[in-house]
Scaffold this motif. Structure first.
Motif, short mmCIF file in Angstrom:
data_model
loop_
_atom_site.label_atom_id
_atom_site.label_comp_id
_atom_site.label_asym_id
_atom_site.label_seq_id
_atom_site.Cartn_x
_atom_site.Cartn_y
_atom_site.Cartn_z
N ASP A 114 0.82 -1.21 0.00
CA ASP A 114 0.00 0.00 0.00
C ASP A 114 0.85 1.26 0.00
OD1 ASP A 114 0.91 -0.51 2.57
OD2 ASP A 114 -0.87 0.32 3.54
N LYS A 115 2.13 1.14 0.34
CA LYS A 115 3.03 2.30 0.35
C LYS A 115 3.68 2.52 -1.00
CE LYS A 115 4.16 2.00 5.29
NZ LYS A 115 3.17 0.95 5.61
N TRP A 116 3.66 1.50 -1.87
CA TRP A 116 4.37 1.58 -3.15
C TRP A 116 3.44 1.65 -4.35
CZ3 TRP A 116 7.79 -3.24 -1.79
CH2 TRP A 116 8.64 -2.92 -0.73
N TYR A 117 2.25 1.04 -4.21
CA TYR A 117 1.37 0.89 -5.35
C TYR A 117 0.02 1.56 -5.11
CZ TYR A 117 4.55 -2.90 -6.83
OH TYR A 117 5.64 -3.64 -7.21
N GLU A 118 -0.59 1.97 -6.21
CA GLU A 118 -1.99 2.40 -6.19
C GLU A 118 -2.66 1.89 -7.46
OE1 GLU A 118 -2.49 6.59 -6.17
OE2 GLU A 118 -1.04 6.96 -7.76
N ILE A 119 -3.92 1.54 -7.35
CA ILE A 119 -4.64 1.00 -8.49
C ILE A 119 -4.91 2.12 -9.49
CG2 ILE A 119 -6.74 -0.17 -9.26
CD1 ILE A 119 -6.86 -1.43 -6.44
N GLY A 120 -4.54 1.87 -10.72
CA GLY A 120 -4.79 2.84 -11.78
C GLY A 120 -6.08 2.52 -12.50
N ASN A 121 -6.09 1.39 -13.23
CA ASN A 121 -7.25 1.01 -14.02
C ASN A 121 -7.57 -0.46 -13.82
OD1 ASN A 121 -7.31 3.61 -15.53
ND2 ASN A 121 -5.39 2.82 -16.39
N VAL A 122 -8.84 -0.77 -13.95
CA VAL A 122 -9.28 -2.16 -14.08
C VAL A 122 -9.97 -2.27 -15.44
CG1 VAL A 122 -10.69 -4.03 -13.18
CG2 VAL A 122 -9.57 -2.45 -11.60
N ILE A 123 -9.36 -3.03 -16.33
CA ILE A 123 -9.88 -3.22 -17.69
C ILE A 123 -10.29 -4.68 -17.83
CG2 ILE A 123 -9.35 -3.07 -20.15
CD1 ILE A 123 -7.17 -1.00 -19.40
N THR A 124 -11.54 -4.91 -18.14
CA THR A 124 -12.07 -6.28 -18.23
C THR A 124 -12.32 -6.65 -19.69
OG1 THR A 124 -13.08 -6.15 -16.05
CG2 THR A 124 -13.92 -7.84 -17.54
N ILE A 125 -11.80 -7.79 -20.09
CA ILE A 125 -11.96 -8.29 -21.46
C ILE A 125 -13.10 -9.30 -21.47
CG2 ILE A 125 -10.78 -9.25 -23.45
CD1 ILE A 125 -9.53 -6.67 -22.27
N VAL A 126 -14.06 -9.08 -22.35
CA VAL A 126 -15.20 -9.99 -22.50
C VAL A 126 -15.30 -10.41 -23.96
CG1 VAL A 126 -17.72 -10.22 -22.36
CG2 VAL A 126 -16.48 -8.99 -20.57
N ASP A 127 -15.37 -11.72 -24.20
CA ASP A 127 -15.49 -12.26 -25.54
C ASP A 127 -16.83 -11.82 -26.15
OD1 ASP A 127 -15.75 -13.91 -27.82
OD2 ASP A 127 -14.59 -15.51 -26.88
N ALA A 128 -16.79 -11.19 -27.33
CA ALA A 128 -18.02 -10.78 -27.99
C ALA A 128 -18.88 -11.97 -28.38
CB ALA A 128 -17.71 -9.93 -29.23
N GLY A 129 -18.28 -13.16 -28.42
CA GLY A 129 -19.03 -14.38 -28.69
C GLY A 129 -19.28 -15.20 -27.44
N LEU A 130 -19.38 -14.51 -26.30
CA LEU A 130 -19.58 -15.19 -25.02
C LEU A 130 -20.78 -16.14 -25.10
CD1 LEU A 130 -18.56 -15.09 -22.01
CD2 LEU A 130 -20.41 -13.46 -21.60
N PRO A 131 -20.61 -17.41 -24.66
CA PRO A 131 -21.75 -18.33 -24.69
C PRO A 131 -22.93 -17.78 -23.91
CG PRO A 131 -19.72 -19.51 -24.20
CD PRO A 131 -19.39 -18.05 -24.14
N GLU A 132 -24.12 -18.25 -24.22
CA GLU A 132 -25.32 -17.75 -23.57
C GLU A 132 -25.31 -18.01 -22.07
OE1 GLU A 132 -30.20 -18.29 -23.83
OE2 GLU A 132 -28.90 -19.05 -25.43
N LYS A 133 -24.67 -19.10 -21.66
CA LYS A 133 -24.64 -19.44 -20.23
C LYS A 133 -23.34 -20.16 -19.90
CE LYS A 133 -27.35 -21.75 -16.61
NZ LYS A 133 -27.23 -20.61 -15.71
N LEU A 134 -22.79 -19.85 -18.73
CA LEU A 134 -21.64 -20.56 -18.18
C LEU A 134 -22.12 -21.37 -16.98
CD1 LEU A 134 -19.09 -17.59 -18.23
CD2 LEU A 134 -19.23 -19.44 -19.90
N ASP A 135 -21.26 -22.24 -16.45
CA ASP A 135 -21.61 -22.94 -15.22
C ASP A 135 -21.62 -21.94 -14.06
OD1 ASP A 135 -18.88 -23.10 -13.62
OD2 ASP A 135 -18.42 -23.50 -15.71
N GLY A 136 -22.08 -22.40 -12.89
CA GLY A 136 -22.25 -21.51 -11.75
C GLY A 136 -21.00 -20.74 -11.36
#
Length: 311
Positions: A114-136
């Motif tokens: 916490d003394k050296w780092y700070e969060i800049g960005n959170v970038i999430t990649i999502v497949d445009a062909g994501l299946p309709e449903k995943l398991d739980g």
């Protein structure tokens, strides 16, 4: 303080490919960066895909080890402590696609990080062909990886219709609803062929930040969750590689296989295989290591092995 960007996303979404393009942009801007690749297994194939970034302005580090989450978290923290002394302008972290992102997010608030780092960005990649449903567990991980994102970037947009891309975002929003997260994505989504991304696009991503969102945490028995199988020194002709991968992904007798990735030797070079239910690619690459990794749940090694060995 060193800015940290988390590049998150479910298995096979395209995190490593995006990471490479994003890193190239940062290097062109004159930044000195460190990249930390995380994998729950004993071999980190994705590192091979980033090796040509290494140089004066970019260093690669990795965590791998086929271990439990607590051991992995300790290794993650130890690695970041060492990286904090390297004078980076920015550190890019790719969490494994099967870990709750909060395990990485929260570690950055612990001493001495916490003394050296700070969060800049959170970038999430999502497949445009994501299946309709995943398991739980998959639905939960999809939601947890996006809940605090500053921006969602759709991958493979050029291969899917606008309707399919919209369906992927709707799926993501349903997953968020299931974990009782109030967030819904609409405007914070970049849907574009990655080969046409401009400096303006990357500038937007560099400043997208992150959100603090509440959602219902879920816990899964590691022994019943995702597992990894390694197939070393495979001798399989390139023309059979994609077909064998497709059969493994679609045969329930192999288990619930989510992703296949790795390399096989062909002549003096290498072939890389990267397969999910949405897409299978086999392409020549300049470097590799003789291993194919299969990730999934309740997998049957013997049945999978049969497909690799079939003539």
């Amino acid at each position: 303080m060193i800015k940290v960007d988390l590049i998150t996303g479910f298995l096979g979404s395209g995190k490593t490919t995006f990471m490479k393009k994003y890193a190239e942009y940062l290097i062109e801007k004159g930044m000195n960066i460190g990249i930390l690749e995380n994998d729950h297994g004993a071999v980190n194939v994705d590192m091979m895909l980033l090796h040509d970034l290494e140089g004066e302005h970019c260093e690669l580090e990795m965590i791998a080890g086929g271990c439990d989450r607590e051991t992995h978290r300790r290794r993650f923290k130890t690695k970041l402590i060492a990286m904090g002394m390297c004078g980076y302008d920015r550190v890019l972290i790719e969490p494994s696609g099967i870990f709750d992102v909060d395990e990485f997010f929260d570690a950055l608030y612990e001493e001495p990080l916490d003394k050296w780092y700070e969060i800049g960005n959170v970038i999430t990649i999502v497949d445009a062909g994501l299946p309709e449903k995943l398991d739980g567990q998959g639905e939960y991980l999809l939601a947890s990886e996006a809940a605090e994102a500053g921006c969602v970037v759709l991958s493979k947009c050029q291969k899917y219709s606008e309707e399919q891309a919209d369906a992927a975002i709707n799926h993501l929003n349903r997953a968020l609803e299931q974990v009782k997260c109030s967030r819904r994505f609409q405007d914070e989504v970049l849907c574009k062929d990655w080969d046409t991304l401009t400096d303006r696009d990357f500038d937007m991503l560099l400043g997208c930040g992150y959100r603090t969102e509440a959602y219902e945490k879920q816990y899964f028995d590691e022994k019943q969750g995702f597992d990894t199988l390694y197939f070393m020194n495979m001798e399989i002709p390139g023309e059979r590689l994609a077909g064998a991968a497709e059969k493994i992904l679609n045969d329930s007798g192999c288990g619930q296989v989510s992703r296949i990735k790795g390399f096989v030797k062909e002549g003096d070079g290498w072939l890389e295989v990267n397969a999910t239910h949405g897409e299978i690619t086999v392409q020549p690459v300049s470097a590799g290591q003789a291993v194919i990794i299969v990730i999934g749940e309740g997998m049957n090694r013997e049945q999978i092995q049969l497909y690799w060995e079939q003539e």
